[in-house]
Design an enzyme around this catalytic site. Structure first.
Site, short mmCIF file in Angstrom:
data_model
loop_
_atom_site.label_atom_id
_atom_site.label_comp_id
_atom_site.label_asym_id
_atom_site.label_seq_id
_atom_site.Cartn_x
_atom_site.Cartn_y
_atom_site.Cartn_z
CB SER A 1 -12.86 -2.29 0.71
OG SER A 1 -11.88 -2.23 0.50
NE ARG B 1 -3.69 1.86 2.72
CZ ARG B 1 -3.66 2.73 3.69
NH1 ARG B 1 -2.71 2.60 5.00
NH2 ARG B 1 -4.92 3.54 4.14
CE LYS C 1 -9.18 3.82 3.44
NZ LYS C 1 -9.39 2.66 2.57
#
Length: 213
Positions: free
Chosen positions: A111, A42, A140
């Site tokens: 997701s 990521r 997040k």
């Protein structure tokens, strides 16, 4: 490479926030040696070129240990450097479109936060779902909470493997027992720790307990 639910037991998502003097390659290797079963690269800040170079290195590392390796969000890079697959969010790209770009043999994770999103992702060709945030998380800012009841309902509604993500730590992982998930995805619970290998080993052992409970 297809997705086996055993591979999803301890899904480690990289984050360079805690690199310091270390390299991402070394940190990922430590996570694998500790027991991580799946790696997602990521990167939010790197240029496309730097991301591509790094992705190639981490891919070789994962291949050495025969661990699935996917790229977060960036379908083009996943295609270009032949990753095992990609993980996309709801707003990134439909699973069906990703499948068209990457082909039938790649792993596609999506997701999801609701049963509707989960069912749709499965219909469109997702191989597994990442559901969360199941606990409050700092990684997040826009992550919504997914209650345990919703997590259970998603696991019952789909036939593909489901992993939980978001704020999972050694202190709360066992609360997910009985939900139907086959593993957990973590970032800081491994990569923010001073001893990455030990952190991964402890989480691996707890994840095994949790899925068997």
């Amino acid at each position: 490479m297809k997705c086996d639910k055993k591979d999803l037991l301890l899904y480690a998502v990289t984050d360079r926030s805690w690199l310091g003097e270390d390299t991402l390659y070394h940190q990922v290797e430590e996570a694998i040696l500790g027991g991580a079963t799946f790696i997602q690269l990521r990167e939010k800040e790197l240029s496309q070129e730097a991301f591509l170079e790094e992705a190639k290195e981490i891919k070789e590392l994962c291949r050495k240990y025969q661990i699935p390796f996917v790229i977060n969000d960036n379908v083009e890079i996943a295609r270009e450097m032949d990753a095992d697959g990609v993980h996309v969010g709801q707003s990134d790209m439909e699973a069906g479109n990703v499948r068209e770009v990457l082909g039938p043999d790649k792993i596609i994770g999506v997701s999801a936060q609701t049963v509707e999103q989960a069912v749709l992702a499965e219909q469109r060709g997702a191989d597994y779902l990442g559901v969360g945030a199941v606990f409050p998380t700092g990684s997040k800012a826009d992550a919504e909470d997914v209650p345990l009841e919703t997590l259970k309902a998603i696991c019952q509604a789909v036939s593909i493997p489901v992993i939980a993500i978001g704020g999972i730590s050694t202190g709360n992982i066992l609360k997910l027992a009985g939900s139907g998930i086959c593993g957990i995805a973590v970032i800081s619970a491994i990569f923010a720790k001073p001893d990455i290998r030990a952190a991964a080993a402890e989480l691996r052992s707890l994840a095994e307990k949790m899925v068997q409970a």
